[in-house]
Design a protein around this motif. Structure first.
Motif, PDB file in Angstrom:
ATOM      1  N   SER A  76       0.930  -1.214  -0.141  1.00  0.00           N
ATOM      2  CA  SER A  76      -0.100  -0.149   0.037  1.00  0.00           C
ATOM      3  C   SER A  76       0.806   1.369   0.076  1.00  0.00           C
ATOM      4  O   SER A  76       1.870   1.384   0.592  1.00  0.00           O
ATOM      5  CB  SER A  76      -0.774  -0.088   1.150  1.00  0.00           C
ATOM      6  OG  SER A  76      -0.225  -0.162   2.349  1.00  0.00           O
ATOM      7  N   SER A  77       0.246   2.397  -0.471  1.00  0.00           N
ATOM      8  CA  SER A  77       1.001   3.521  -0.802  1.00  0.00           C
ATOM      9  C   SER A  77       0.176   4.736  -0.518  1.00  0.00           C
ATOM     10  O   SER A  77      -1.147   4.667  -0.972  1.00  0.00           O
ATOM     11  CB  SER A  77       1.561   3.631  -2.263  1.00  0.00           C
ATOM     12  OG  SER A  77       2.058   4.734  -2.495  1.00  0.00           O
ATOM     13  N   SER A  78       0.761   5.747   0.223  1.00  0.00           N
ATOM     14  CA  SER A  78       0.051   6.953   0.404  1.00  0.00           C
ATOM     15  C   SER A  78       0.036   7.722  -0.723  1.00  0.00           C
ATOM     16  O   SER A  78      -0.920   8.629  -0.697  1.00  0.00           O
ATOM     17  CB  SER A  78       0.888   7.543   1.701  1.00  0.00           C
ATOM     18  OG  SER A  78       2.059   7.933   1.511  1.00  0.00           O
ATOM     19  N   SER A  79       0.691   7.633  -1.795  1.00  0.00           N
ATOM     20  CA  SER A  79       0.770   8.552  -3.031  1.00  0.00           C
ATOM     21  C   SER A  79      -0.271   8.060  -3.978  1.00  0.00           C
ATOM     22  O   SER A  79      -0.325   8.788  -5.122  1.00  0.00           O
ATOM     23  CB  SER A  79       1.970   8.472  -3.691  1.00  0.00           C
ATOM     24  OG  SER A  79       2.494   7.329  -3.780  1.00  0.00           O
ATOM     25  N   GLY A  80      -1.076   7.099  -3.627  1.00  0.00           N
ATOM     26  CA  GLY A  80      -2.227   6.578  -4.605  1.00  0.00           C
ATOM     27  C   GLY A  80      -1.724   5.339  -5.116  1.00  0.00           C
ATOM     28  O   GLY A  80      -0.980   4.838  -4.884  1.00  0.00           O
ATOM     29  N   PRO A  81      -2.567   4.936  -6.410  1.00  0.00           N
ATOM     30  CA  PRO A  81      -2.489   3.934  -6.898  1.00  0.00           C
ATOM     31  C   PRO A  81      -1.111   3.737  -7.863  1.00  0.00           C
ATOM     32  O   PRO A  81      -0.890   4.673  -8.491  1.00  0.00           O
ATOM     33  CB  PRO A  81      -3.779   3.732  -7.986  1.00  0.00           C
ATOM     34  CG  PRO A  81      -4.180   4.971  -8.085  1.00  0.00           C
ATOM     35  CD  PRO A  81      -3.780   5.749  -6.700  1.00  0.00           C
ATOM     36  N   THR A  82      -0.502   2.397  -7.865  1.00  0.00           N
ATOM     37  CA  THR A  82       0.563   2.480  -8.543  1.00  0.00           C
ATOM     38  C   THR A  82       0.422   1.951 -10.213  1.00  0.00           C
ATOM     39  O   THR A  82      -0.639   0.916 -10.191  1.00  0.00           O
ATOM     40  CB  THR A  82       1.734   1.172  -8.062  1.00  0.00           C
ATOM     41  OG1 THR A  82       1.861   1.529  -6.723  1.00  0.00           O
ATOM     42  CG2 THR A  82       2.632   1.117  -8.945  1.00  0.00           C
ATOM     43  N   ILE A  83       0.872   2.736 -11.200  1.00  0.00           N
ATOM     44  CA  ILE A  83       0.608   2.294 -12.473  1.00  0.00           C
ATOM     45  C   ILE A  83       1.757   1.183 -12.777  1.00  0.00           C
ATOM     46  O   ILE A  83       2.880   1.272 -12.557  1.00  0.00           O
ATOM     47  CB  ILE A  83       0.837   3.459 -13.520  1.00  0.00           C
ATOM     48  CG1 ILE A  83      -0.181   4.649 -13.032  1.00  0.00           C
ATOM     49  CG2 ILE A  83       0.672   3.107 -14.824  1.00  0.00           C
ATOM     50  CD1 ILE A  83       0.213   5.951 -13.752  1.00  0.00           C
ATOM     51  N   PRO A  84       1.245  -0.032 -13.004  1.00  0.00           N
ATOM     52  CA  PRO A  84       1.945  -1.185 -13.542  1.00  0.00           C
ATOM     53  C   PRO A  84       2.848  -0.777 -14.991  1.00  0.00           C
ATOM     54  O   PRO A  84       2.221  -0.001 -15.766  1.00  0.00           O
ATOM     55  CB  PRO A  84       1.142  -2.260 -14.106  1.00  0.00           C
ATOM     56  CG  PRO A  84      -0.196  -1.576 -14.332  1.00  0.00           C
ATOM     57  CD  PRO A  84      -0.199  -0.307 -13.470  1.00  0.00           C
ATOM     58  N   TYR A  85       3.994  -1.085 -14.874  1.00  0.00           N
ATOM     59  CA  TYR A  85       4.892  -0.952 -15.988  1.00  0.00           C
ATOM     60  C   TYR A  85       4.194  -1.925 -17.224  1.00  0.00           C
ATOM     61  O   TYR A  85       4.154  -2.880 -17.139  1.00  0.00           O
ATOM     62  CB  TYR A  85       6.305  -1.580 -15.806  1.00  0.00           C
ATOM     63  CG  TYR A  85       7.210  -1.055 -17.129  1.00  0.00           C
ATOM     64  CD1 TYR A  85       7.147  -2.096 -17.889  1.00  0.00           C
ATOM     65  CD2 TYR A  85       7.576   0.195 -17.250  1.00  0.00           C
ATOM     66  CE1 TYR A  85       7.975  -1.879 -19.037  1.00  0.00           C
ATOM     67  CE2 TYR A  85       8.292   0.429 -18.599  1.00  0.00           C
ATOM     68  CZ  TYR A  85       8.453  -0.453 -19.411  1.00  0.00           C
ATOM     69  OH  TYR A  85       8.915  -0.283 -20.526  1.00  0.00           O
ATOM     70  N   SER A  86       4.344  -0.976 -18.503  1.00  0.00           N
ATOM     71  CA  SER A  86       4.119  -1.930 -19.775  1.00  0.00           C
ATOM     72  C   SER A  86       4.799  -0.607 -20.749  1.00  0.00           C
ATOM     73  O   SER A  86       4.953   0.406 -20.503  1.00  0.00           O
ATOM     74  CB  SER A  86       2.721  -2.029 -20.053  1.00  0.00           C
ATOM     75  OG  SER A  86       2.175  -0.376 -20.420  1.00  0.00           O
ATOM     76  N   PRO A  87       5.258  -1.082 -21.893  1.00  0.00           N
ATOM     77  CA  PRO A  87       5.808  -0.133 -22.717  1.00  0.00           C
ATOM     78  C   PRO A  87       4.843   0.945 -23.234  1.00  0.00           C
ATOM     79  O   PRO A  87       5.111   1.971 -23.258  1.00  0.00           O
ATOM     80  CB  PRO A  87       6.104  -1.151 -24.024  1.00  0.00           C
ATOM     81  CG  PRO A  87       6.243  -2.555 -23.593  1.00  0.00           C
ATOM     82  CD  PRO A  87       5.328  -2.344 -22.356  1.00  0.00           C
ATOM     83  N   MET A  88       3.430   0.559 -23.317  1.00  0.00           N
ATOM     84  CA  MET A  88       2.569   1.878 -23.561  1.00  0.00           C
ATOM     85  C   MET A  88       2.478   2.559 -22.163  1.00  0.00           C
ATOM     86  O   MET A  88       2.390   3.907 -22.486  1.00  0.00           O
ATOM     87  CB  MET A  88       1.003   1.064 -23.766  1.00  0.00           C
ATOM     88  CG  MET A  88       0.007   2.142 -24.051  1.00  0.00           C
ATOM     89  SD  MET A  88       0.539   2.905 -25.576  1.00  0.00           S
ATOM     90  CE  MET A  88      -0.011   1.795 -26.695  1.00  0.00           C
ATOM     91  N   ASN A  89       2.485   2.248 -20.905  1.00  0.00           N
ATOM     92  CA  ASN A  89       2.456   3.137 -19.865  1.00  0.00           C
ATOM     93  C   ASN A  89       3.908   3.809 -19.651  1.00  0.00           C
ATOM     94  O   ASN A  89       3.675   5.008 -19.156  1.00  0.00           O
ATOM     95  CB  ASN A  89       1.917   2.173 -18.720  1.00  0.00           C
ATOM     96  CG  ASN A  89       0.865   1.888 -18.342  1.00  0.00           C
ATOM     97  OD1 ASN A  89      -0.045   2.236 -19.178  1.00  0.00           O
ATOM     98  ND2 ASN A  89       0.380   0.914 -17.494  1.00  0.00           N
ATOM     99  N   HIS A  90       4.844   3.535 -20.273  1.00  0.00           N
ATOM    100  CA  HIS A  90       5.868   4.253 -20.246  1.00  0.00           C
ATOM    101  C   HIS A  90       6.135   5.213 -21.588  1.00  0.00           C
ATOM    102  O   HIS A  90       6.424   6.210 -21.550  1.00  0.00           O
ATOM    103  CB  HIS A  90       7.206   3.091 -20.462  1.00  0.00           C
ATOM    104  CG  HIS A  90       8.638   3.880 -20.239  1.00  0.00           C
ATOM    105  ND1 HIS A  90       9.550   3.727 -21.108  1.00  0.00           N
ATOM    106  CD2 HIS A  90       8.977   4.981 -19.343  1.00  0.00           C
ATOM    107  CE1 HIS A  90      10.553   4.276 -20.782  1.00  0.00           C
ATOM    108  NE2 HIS A  90      10.130   5.214 -19.770  1.00  0.00           N
ATOM    109  N   TRP A  91       5.279   4.872 -22.697  1.00  0.00           N
ATOM    110  CA  TRP A  91       5.287   5.765 -23.798  1.00  0.00           C
ATOM    111  C   TRP A  91       4.514   6.914 -23.604  1.00  0.00           C
ATOM    112  O   TRP A  91       4.809   8.041 -24.004  1.00  0.00           O
ATOM    113  CB  TRP A  91       4.711   4.797 -24.875  1.00  0.00           C
ATOM    114  CG  TRP A  91       4.253   5.519 -26.160  1.00  0.00           C
ATOM    115  CD1 TRP A  91       5.062   5.924 -27.043  1.00  0.00           C
ATOM    116  CD2 TRP A  91       2.883   5.719 -26.405  1.00  0.00           C
ATOM    117  NE1 TRP A  91       4.288   6.576 -27.945  1.00  0.00           N
ATOM    118  CE2 TRP A  91       3.054   6.485 -27.698  1.00  0.00           C
ATOM    119  CE3 TRP A  91       1.833   5.594 -25.600  1.00  0.00           C
ATOM    120  CZ2 TRP A  91       1.819   7.097 -28.206  1.00  0.00           C
ATOM    121  CZ3 TRP A  91       0.226   6.197 -26.165  1.00  0.00           C
ATOM    122  CH2 TRP A  91       0.615   6.635 -27.463  1.00  0.00           C
ATOM    123  N   ILE A  92       3.170   6.631 -22.974  1.00  0.00           N
ATOM    124  CA  ILE A  92       2.403   7.873 -22.741  1.00  0.00           C
ATOM    125  C   ILE A  92       2.949   9.095 -21.996  1.00  0.00           C
ATOM    126  O   ILE A  92       2.920  10.288 -22.329  1.00  0.00           O
ATOM    127  CB  ILE A  92       1.089   7.297 -21.879  1.00  0.00           C
ATOM    128  CG1 ILE A  92       0.371   6.292 -22.959  1.00  0.00           C
ATOM    129  CG2 ILE A  92       0.179   8.514 -21.571  1.00  0.00           C
ATOM    130  CD1 ILE A  92      -0.773   5.821 -22.054  1.00  0.00           C
TER     131      ILE A  92
END
Length: 103
Positions: free
Chosen positions: A15-31
């Motif tokens: 759990s993180s206090s900074s909010g949800p973690t975005i999982p790594y994917s090439p598309m999530n890195h590209w955006i």
């Protein structure tokens, strides 16, 4: 790459206090790269910078960066898409204001 994915999975389950973690994917890195160019006016060829590449490799070894031409093409596509929305917005608001003031 496998080590990076393992670390990311471990971090996303904690759990993180900074909010949800975005999982790594090439598309999530590209955006974010495209958004950096569009919003922060970064050069398309920032992905060619050896220090930028070093940073990415340090954070997630084995990550494949898109080419600067891909970033350029997609930033232009994003701009053109958003331009249509802006034009439609102003057409509606200008029409409303003209009709409002004429009557």
């Amino acid at each position: 790459m496998k080590q990076c994915e393992k670390r990311i999975r471990q971090a996303s389950t904690q759990s993180s206090s900074s909010g949800p973690t975005i999982p790594y994917s090439p598309m999530n890195h590209w955006i974010p790269l495209v958004l950096q160019c569009a919003d922060s006016m970064r050069p398309f060829n920032m992905v060619n910078d050896k220090f930028f590449q070093m940073q990415v490799e340090m954070l997630c070894p084995g990550t494949q960066l898109p080419s600067h031409t891909t970033i350029q093409r997609d930033t232009i596509s994003l701009f053109q898409l958003l331009l249509l929305h802006v034009q439609q917005y102003f057409q509606v608001h200008i029409y409303f204001n003209v009709c409002f003031f004429l009557y």
